[in-house]
Design a protein around this motif. Structure first.
Motif, short mmCIF file in Angstrom:
data_model
loop_
_atom_site.label_atom_id
_atom_site.label_comp_id
_atom_site.label_asym_id
_atom_site.label_seq_id
_atom_site.Cartn_x
_atom_site.Cartn_y
_atom_site.Cartn_z
N VAL A 12 7.05 26.22 52.69
CA VAL A 12 7.94 25.69 51.67
C VAL A 12 8.99 26.72 51.28
CG1 VAL A 12 8.06 24.84 49.30
CG2 VAL A 12 6.23 24.06 50.82
N TRP A 49 13.05 26.32 51.80
CA TRP A 49 13.35 25.86 50.45
C TRP A 49 14.79 25.40 50.29
CZ3 TRP A 49 10.46 24.17 46.75
CH2 TRP A 49 10.93 24.12 45.45
N ALA A 64 2.66 17.02 45.77
CA ALA A 64 1.69 16.58 46.77
C ALA A 64 0.66 17.67 47.05
CB ALA A 64 2.40 16.18 48.06
N GLY A 65 1.11 18.91 47.09
CA GLY A 65 0.17 20.01 47.31
C GLY A 65 -0.85 20.12 46.20
N ILE A 117 15.68 21.91 51.95
CA ILE A 117 15.02 20.71 51.46
C ILE A 117 15.73 20.22 50.20
CG2 ILE A 117 12.82 19.73 50.69
CD1 ILE A 117 11.41 21.98 52.14
N ILE A 144 6.98 17.71 47.43
CA ILE A 144 6.09 18.54 48.24
C ILE A 144 5.15 19.34 47.34
CG2 ILE A 144 6.03 20.54 49.79
CD1 ILE A 144 8.59 19.48 51.06
N PHE A 152 1.07 26.84 53.65
CA PHE A 152 1.84 25.82 52.93
C PHE A 152 2.92 26.47 52.07
CE2 PHE A 152 2.43 23.44 48.98
CZ PHE A 152 2.88 22.23 49.45
N SER A 165 12.85 16.18 47.17
CA SER A 165 11.80 16.40 48.17
C SER A 165 10.98 17.65 47.83
CB SER A 165 12.41 16.54 49.55
OG SER A 165 13.09 15.36 49.91
N ARG A 166 11.64 18.67 47.29
CA ARG A 166 10.93 19.89 46.91
C ARG A 166 9.87 19.58 45.85
NH1 ARG A 166 16.18 23.78 45.77
NH2 ARG A 166 17.21 23.50 47.79
#
Length: 426
Positions: A64, A68, A82-83, A71, A79, A60, A75-76
């Motif tokens: 990313v 990087w 969310a992780g 994105i 993400i 993951f 959105s970064r």
């Protein structure tokens, strides 16, 4: 892990005692019934699951980082968030299904992703000028996660990040200790006490070493001052740990025993290094009084605490540990002494004091039944003898005479103790 090993040994002993008729079967059943439920341990599926989780987390982060720049900023952030949410959510599910090891792993992965998020966001907004501040933010976040989830892995992440933070700050200030780390360390120690976890106690005790090492080596102040500072730090860990073992609270006693063990090993390492580098770093006319006053105060207070524990509880082991610490502090004064007849004579008094300190440490461990303290003392003696024997400078004949004289003194002490102490203690 320690509970599992203890139970295996206890089961073997019970089976052996029952077979020999030492205890009755009813007594064996009563002992087994009095034991608390066994904590779940590692097995093959759990180990494979841990490896899989670490691989997924690494994949993951690598994905990313690779994309990087492609994105969008929003959105970064999504993400990364969310992780963190996913890892902690999965950990909560594992905790509910009574899989504590996997739950701990998920919380640890979440703490790692949080740190990676700080680094990537800092890069995105060009905040790299204060790298130490970023490590502090990571450490505080990981410590908060550890407090909320009870994760030992998150605590390890927090202490590792905090150690990097304090080492960077010490390198920047180069003028005394970095006290904010002490506050963070005490907070982590409070967590270890609340959890009553031996693993957490080891993590907290281990985290104290980088702070003392960085503080001692930030500036080569006066000759062997870094080693003398470390000796005071080792004394503080050893004496402070022994003081905790004398408290009426079981949790504090357990944590104090772990802290004292790390202090003993650090003291042995300092003893060996002092002897090994004596002829390379030590110069005539060095002034031990130029050590920082706060470090001397730490060492003296810890030594007094060890002697107090020995006197109040009638513990010979604590008294000998106090003697070991006192001798290591005295070494700061006796190292500059020289024999006459050479431009840079051998520091025989220093050698004698260090060997005496390590011998006291061995005796202390044997009196208290502390294997770690005994091993540390033996390692210190081995390091000191190696340093005396294999030093490049100086007369090897004089070294052999010194070692022989020290051996005779040790044998005479053994004979005297053999007469004074009961046979069961020798």
């Amino acid at each position: 892990m320690f509970d599992r090993v203890y139970r295996q040994r206890l089961e073997a002993d019970l089976a052996q005692w029952e077979a020999r008729g030492v205890i009755a079967p009813a007594t064996v059943a009563a002992i087994r019934g009095a034991l608390p439920p066994a904590t779940p341990g590692l097995n093959i599926p759990v180990v494979i699951g841990i490896v899989g989780g670490l691989l997924i987390a690494a994949a993951f982060l690598a994905f990313v980082a690779a994309h990087w720049m492609e994105i969008a900023r929003l959105s970064r952030m999504g993400i990364l968030s969310a992780g963190i949410v996913a890892s902690n959510g999965l950990g909560a599910w594992f905790a509910r299904t009574e899989r504590p090891i996997l739950a701990d792993l998920c919380a640890s992965v979440g703490a790692v992703i949080f740190g990676a998020g700080i680094a990537l966001v800092g890069q995105m907004y060009h905040l790299g000028d204060d790298f130490a501040g970023g490590m502090l933010l990571w450490a505080v976040g990981a410590l908060g996660a550890a407090a909320l989830t009870g994760s030992r892995g998150a605590l390890a992440v927090a202490l590792a990040a905090a150690s990097i933070w304090t080492c960077l700050r010490i390198a920047e200030i180069q003028d005394g200790p970095h006290l904010p780390f002490v506050v963070f360390w005490l907070a982590a120690g409070a967590l270890a006490l609340i959890w009553n976890s031996r693993v957490a106690a080891h993590l907290v005790a281990l985290a104290a070493l980088p702070w003392w090492i960085a503080t001692a080596t930030q500036v080569i102040l006066f000759d062997l001052a870094p080693f003398f500072i470390l000796a005071n730090g080792a004394a503080l860990l050893l004496g402070g740990g022994m003081a905790l073992t004398a408290t009426p609270w079981q949790r504090a006693r357990d944590a104090g025993g772990v802290l004292a063990n790390y202090g003993a090993f650090l003291l042995a390492g300092v003893a060996a290094m002092e002897v090994i580098v004596a002829n390379d770093m030590l110069r005539p006319g060095s002034d031990a009084s130029l050590q920082p006053a706060w470090t001397i105060a730490c060492g003296v207070a810890a030594t007094i605490a060890a002697f107090a524990v020995g006197a109040l509880r009638r513990q010979a082991g604590a008294a000998f540990a106090g003697a070991a610490m006192a001798l290591m502090l005295v070494a700061a004064i006796v190292w500059p002494l020289r024999t006459l007849g050479e431009p840079l004579g051998e520091p025989w008094p220093g050698y004698a004091v260090v060997l005496g300190a390590m011998l006291c440490l061995v005796v202390s461990g044997m009196f208290d039944g502390s294997r770690a303290r005994t091993v540390a003392g033996w390692l210190g003696i081995a390091g000191a003898i190696a340093g005396i024997t294999w030093a490049v400078k100086g007369s090897l004949l004089r070294r052999s005479a010194f070692l022989a004289a020290a051996g005779v003194v040790a044998i005479a002490m053994a004979a005297a103790l053999n007469r004074l102490l009961p046979r069961s203690e020798t």
